[in-house]
Design a protein around this motif. Structure first.
Motif, PDB file in Angstrom:
ATOM      1  N   ASN A 139      -5.797 -32.736 -46.888  1.00 24.70           N
ATOM      2  CA  ASN A 139      -6.827 -33.108 -47.950  1.00 24.70           C
ATOM      3  C   ASN A 139      -6.552 -34.388 -48.589  1.00 24.70           C
ATOM      4  O   ASN A 139      -7.503 -35.444 -48.490  1.00 24.70           O
ATOM      5  CB  ASN A 139      -6.869 -32.014 -48.851  1.00 24.70           C
ATOM      6  CG  ASN A 139      -7.640 -30.824 -48.548  1.00 24.70           C
ATOM      7  OD1 ASN A 139      -8.442 -30.853 -47.520  1.00 24.70           O
ATOM      8  ND2 ASN A 139      -7.519 -29.550 -49.037  1.00 24.70           N
TER       9      ASN A 139
ATOM     10  N   LEU B 268      -7.489 -37.022 -46.046  1.00 21.03           N
ATOM     11  CA  LEU B 268      -8.894 -37.386 -45.750  1.00 21.03           C
ATOM     12  C   LEU B 268      -9.461 -37.936 -47.011  1.00 21.03           C
ATOM     13  O   LEU B 268     -10.294 -38.871 -46.806  1.00 21.03           O
ATOM     14  CB  LEU B 268      -9.558 -36.069 -45.560  1.00 21.03           C
ATOM     15  CG  LEU B 268     -11.062 -35.692 -45.782  1.00 21.03           C
ATOM     16  CD1 LEU B 268     -11.655 -36.629 -44.649  1.00 21.03           C
ATOM     17  CD2 LEU B 268     -11.505 -34.356 -45.603  1.00 21.03           C
TER      18      LEU B 268
ATOM     19  N   ARG C  56     -11.298 -41.458 -47.332  1.00 21.80           N
ATOM     20  CA  ARG C  56     -12.670 -41.403 -47.885  1.00 21.80           C
ATOM     21  C   ARG C  56     -12.650 -42.818 -48.924  1.00 21.80           C
ATOM     22  O   ARG C  56     -13.828 -43.742 -49.057  1.00 21.80           O
ATOM     23  CB  ARG C  56     -12.972 -40.375 -48.561  1.00 21.80           C
ATOM     24  CG  ARG C  56     -14.315 -40.497 -49.338  1.00 21.80           C
ATOM     25  CD  ARG C  56     -14.467 -39.016 -50.151  1.00 21.80           C
ATOM     26  NE  ARG C  56     -13.497 -39.169 -51.260  1.00 21.80           N
ATOM     27  CZ  ARG C  56     -13.701 -39.564 -52.508  1.00 21.80           C
ATOM     28  NH1 ARG C  56     -14.789 -40.399 -52.870  1.00 21.80           N
ATOM     29  NH2 ARG C  56     -12.613 -39.542 -53.278  1.00 21.80           N
TER      30      ARG C  56
ATOM     31  N   LEU D  40     -16.567 -33.276 -48.534  1.00 23.78           N
ATOM     32  CA  LEU D  40     -15.913 -33.469 -47.393  1.00 23.78           C
ATOM     33  C   LEU D  40     -14.704 -32.382 -47.329  1.00 23.78           C
ATOM     34  O   LEU D  40     -14.036 -31.943 -46.635  1.00 23.78           O
ATOM     35  CB  LEU D  40     -15.108 -34.860 -47.434  1.00 23.78           C
ATOM     36  CG  LEU D  40     -16.326 -35.967 -47.230  1.00 23.78           C
ATOM     37  CD1 LEU D  40     -15.646 -37.441 -47.756  1.00 23.78           C
ATOM     38  CD2 LEU D  40     -16.347 -35.904 -45.506  1.00 23.78           C
TER      39      LEU D  40
ATOM     40  N   LEU E  36     -23.066 -33.936 -44.966  1.00 20.51           N
ATOM     41  CA  LEU E  36     -21.559 -34.116 -44.366  1.00 20.51           C
ATOM     42  C   LEU E  36     -22.075 -35.007 -42.788  1.00 20.51           C
ATOM     43  O   LEU E  36     -21.260 -35.700 -42.636  1.00 20.51           O
ATOM     44  CB  LEU E  36     -21.224 -32.708 -44.224  1.00 20.51           C
ATOM     45  CG  LEU E  36     -19.992 -32.862 -43.150  1.00 20.51           C
ATOM     46  CD1 LEU E  36     -18.690 -33.471 -44.097  1.00 20.51           C
ATOM     47  CD2 LEU E  36     -19.440 -31.498 -42.910  1.00 20.51           C
TER      48      LEU E  36
ATOM     49  N   LEU F 144     -20.030 -38.238 -41.884  1.00 21.23           N
ATOM     50  CA  LEU F 144     -19.185 -38.612 -40.859  1.00 21.23           C
ATOM     51  C   LEU F 144     -19.681 -39.770 -39.885  1.00 21.23           C
ATOM     52  O   LEU F 144     -19.000 -40.289 -39.175  1.00 21.23           O
ATOM     53  CB  LEU F 144     -19.136 -37.299 -40.208  1.00 21.23           C
ATOM     54  CG  LEU F 144     -18.503 -36.165 -41.009  1.00 21.23           C
ATOM     55  CD1 LEU F 144     -18.378 -34.602 -40.044  1.00 21.23           C
ATOM     56  CD2 LEU F 144     -17.055 -36.604 -41.402  1.00 21.23           C
TER      57      LEU F 144
ATOM     58  N   TYR G 277     -11.603 -35.934 -41.295  1.00 19.69           N
ATOM     59  CA  TYR G 277     -12.137 -34.712 -41.372  1.00 19.69           C
ATOM     60  C   TYR G 277     -11.858 -33.713 -40.271  1.00 19.69           C
ATOM     61  O   TYR G 277     -11.659 -32.379 -40.630  1.00 19.69           O
ATOM     62  CB  TYR G 277     -13.812 -34.836 -41.694  1.00 19.69           C
ATOM     63  CG  TYR G 277     -14.573 -33.423 -42.042  1.00 19.69           C
ATOM     64  CD1 TYR G 277     -14.721 -33.166 -43.298  1.00 19.69           C
ATOM     65  CD2 TYR G 277     -15.218 -32.860 -40.968  1.00 19.69           C
ATOM     66  CE1 TYR G 277     -15.120 -31.848 -43.542  1.00 19.69           C
ATOM     67  CE2 TYR G 277     -15.773 -31.431 -41.299  1.00 19.69           C
ATOM     68  CZ  TYR G 277     -15.858 -31.223 -42.660  1.00 19.69           C
ATOM     69  OH  TYR G 277     -16.374 -29.800 -42.880  1.00 19.69           O
TER      70      TYR G 277
ATOM     71  N   LYS H  88      -8.513 -32.198 -40.624  1.00 18.39           N
ATOM     72  CA  LYS H  88      -8.395 -31.156 -41.691  1.00 18.39           C
ATOM     73  C   LYS H  88      -8.885 -29.760 -41.182  1.00 18.39           C
ATOM     74  O   LYS H  88      -8.245 -28.729 -41.420  1.00 18.39           O
ATOM     75  CB  LYS H  88      -9.108 -31.551 -43.008  1.00 18.39           C
ATOM     76  CG  LYS H  88      -9.011 -30.596 -44.038  1.00 18.39           C
ATOM     77  CD  LYS H  88     -10.191 -29.648 -44.396  1.00 18.39           C
ATOM     78  CE  LYS H  88     -11.581 -30.552 -44.772  1.00 18.39           C
ATOM     79  NZ  LYS H  88     -12.446 -29.514 -44.972  1.00 18.39           N
ATOM     80  N   GLU H  89      -9.940 -29.878 -40.521  1.00 19.93           N
ATOM     81  CA  GLU H  89     -10.509 -28.724 -39.865  1.00 19.93           C
ATOM     82  C   GLU H  89      -9.681 -28.367 -38.771  1.00 19.93           C
ATOM     83  O   GLU H  89      -9.550 -26.847 -38.655  1.00 19.93           O
ATOM     84  CB  GLU H  89     -12.017 -28.821 -39.558  1.00 19.93           C
ATOM     85  CG  GLU H  89     -13.011 -28.943 -40.622  1.00 19.93           C
ATOM     86  CD  GLU H  89     -12.945 -27.902 -41.378  1.00 19.93           C
ATOM     87  OE1 GLU H  89     -13.071 -26.603 -41.148  1.00 19.93           O
ATOM     88  OE2 GLU H  89     -13.146 -27.840 -42.618  1.00 19.93           O
TER      89      GLU H  89
END
Length: 328
Positions: A175, A178, A182, A204, A219, A223, A233, A236-237
């Motif tokens: 996080n 990310l 950002r 995000l 979102l 992106l 992103y 992170k996922e």
């Protein structure tokens, strides 16, 4: 004049007060102290004649209050000392701020019993290592955040135990990466405050499955602004998916694939994240073998903070430690 006074709280206790019209204040104090030594309740009154020349003693019994306080403290101390030697199977080790930015203590938690085993006054490697040695025969795994001092202490004190990197702290690193991307993308975009990149942090960082339809639409707009933001992103996922779907057999292999993808992404923040994962690769993969985290430890840390606030701080660490062990 002799007055036999019956204590209303303890009928069995009678206090004989011998007084004269010309008695002094010191004698009243002596009578009150004698009543205190008889272990009386807080309110002890020495009744005097209305015509006496000095003020009657009609204040709360301070000696008795102190006596009960020290008696309770001694009882608590004996309770802590008489506890059997703990034999935890899974141990959680974490630090908390006794004085933010200056003093940090280390807490040791039995993750199965969900209770605090002990607290150490520092977070340095040597004291933590010395304390860990007492758990050498029972501990199978120790959960820590990504703290190198803790890792070295566990390796030296518990050579047979495995180390598990705390899931919450690992995902928090993703996080942070990310969010750093950002901020960098936002600085590159010239526009007013109505641009979608502004106030986009919560969208995000939130889990994708928890987003509403309007948030998912926003979102997609975010992106599309930058390939680097899209890669951050996705990282992170993918890390969350690795935690949720991997097994003991494929955990190490899938983690190695994730690290390779991060290194090949070309995003500086993701490369730094991959370097951290490489240093802690074994500890990360151990999560799927033992399935432990420091969530219980973090919850008990909040309880420790409540104890500290209720007491407006502690001058003595030993008193602080005893209070923690008794309350948690």
């Amino acid at each position: 004049m002799v007055e036999s006074v019956r204590n209303t709280h303890r009928p069995a206790l009678r206090i004989a007060l011998v007084r004269s019209r010309h008695s002094t204040k010191s004698s009243t104090t002596a009578w009150t102290l004698a009543a205190c030594r008889a272990n009386c309740p807080p309110l002890v009154r020495a009744f005097s004649s209305p015509s006496s020349s000095h003020r009657p003693c009609c204040r709360p019994c301070r000696w008795s209050s102190r006596h009960r306080f020290h008696t309770r403290a001694a009882s608590r101390r004996r309770e802590v000392q008489s506890r059997p030697q703990p034999k935890p199977k899974f141990l959680g080790v974490d630090e908390f701020a006794a004085k933010r930015g200056q003093v940090y203590n280390t807490v040791f938690v039995d993750l199965e019993e969900r209770r605090i085993l002990d607290v150490v006054e520092t977070r340095e490697k040597k004291p933590v290592r010395e304390h860990l040695k007492q758990y050498e025969k029972s501990v199978q795994a120790v959960c820590i955040d990504l703290n190198e001092a803790f890792r070295q202490a566990v390796r030296q004190a518990l050579p047979e135990a495995e180390i598990v990197a705390d899931k919450f702290h690992v995902i928090r690193l993703a996080n942070y990466a990310l969010n750093a991307v950002r901020k960098r993308v936002r600085r590159q975009i010239k526009g007013d405050r109505t641009h979608p990149i502004f106030r986009s942090r919560s969208v995000l960082l939130r889990n994708f499955e928890d987003l509403s339809s309007s948030q998912r639409k926003r979102l997609s707009q975010l992106l599309a602004l930058s390939p680097e933001l899209r890669a951050a992103y996705a990282a992170k996922e993918r890390l969350r998916r690795w935690y949720n779907t991997s097994t003991t057999e494929n955990s190490s292999h899938r983690l190695a694939q994730l690290i390779s993808w991060l290194l090949a992404s070309g995003v500086p923040e993701l490369k730094h994240l991959a370097t951290t994962f490489l240093r802690w690769q074994r500890e990360l993969a151990n999560y799927h073998r033992y399935r432990i985290s420091n969530s219980i430890t973090e919850g008990l840390n909040n309880k420790i903070k409540v104890i500290k606030r209720q007491a407006y701080g502690f001058r003595s660490f030993e008193n602080f430690r005893r209070k923690i062990l008794l309350a948690a």
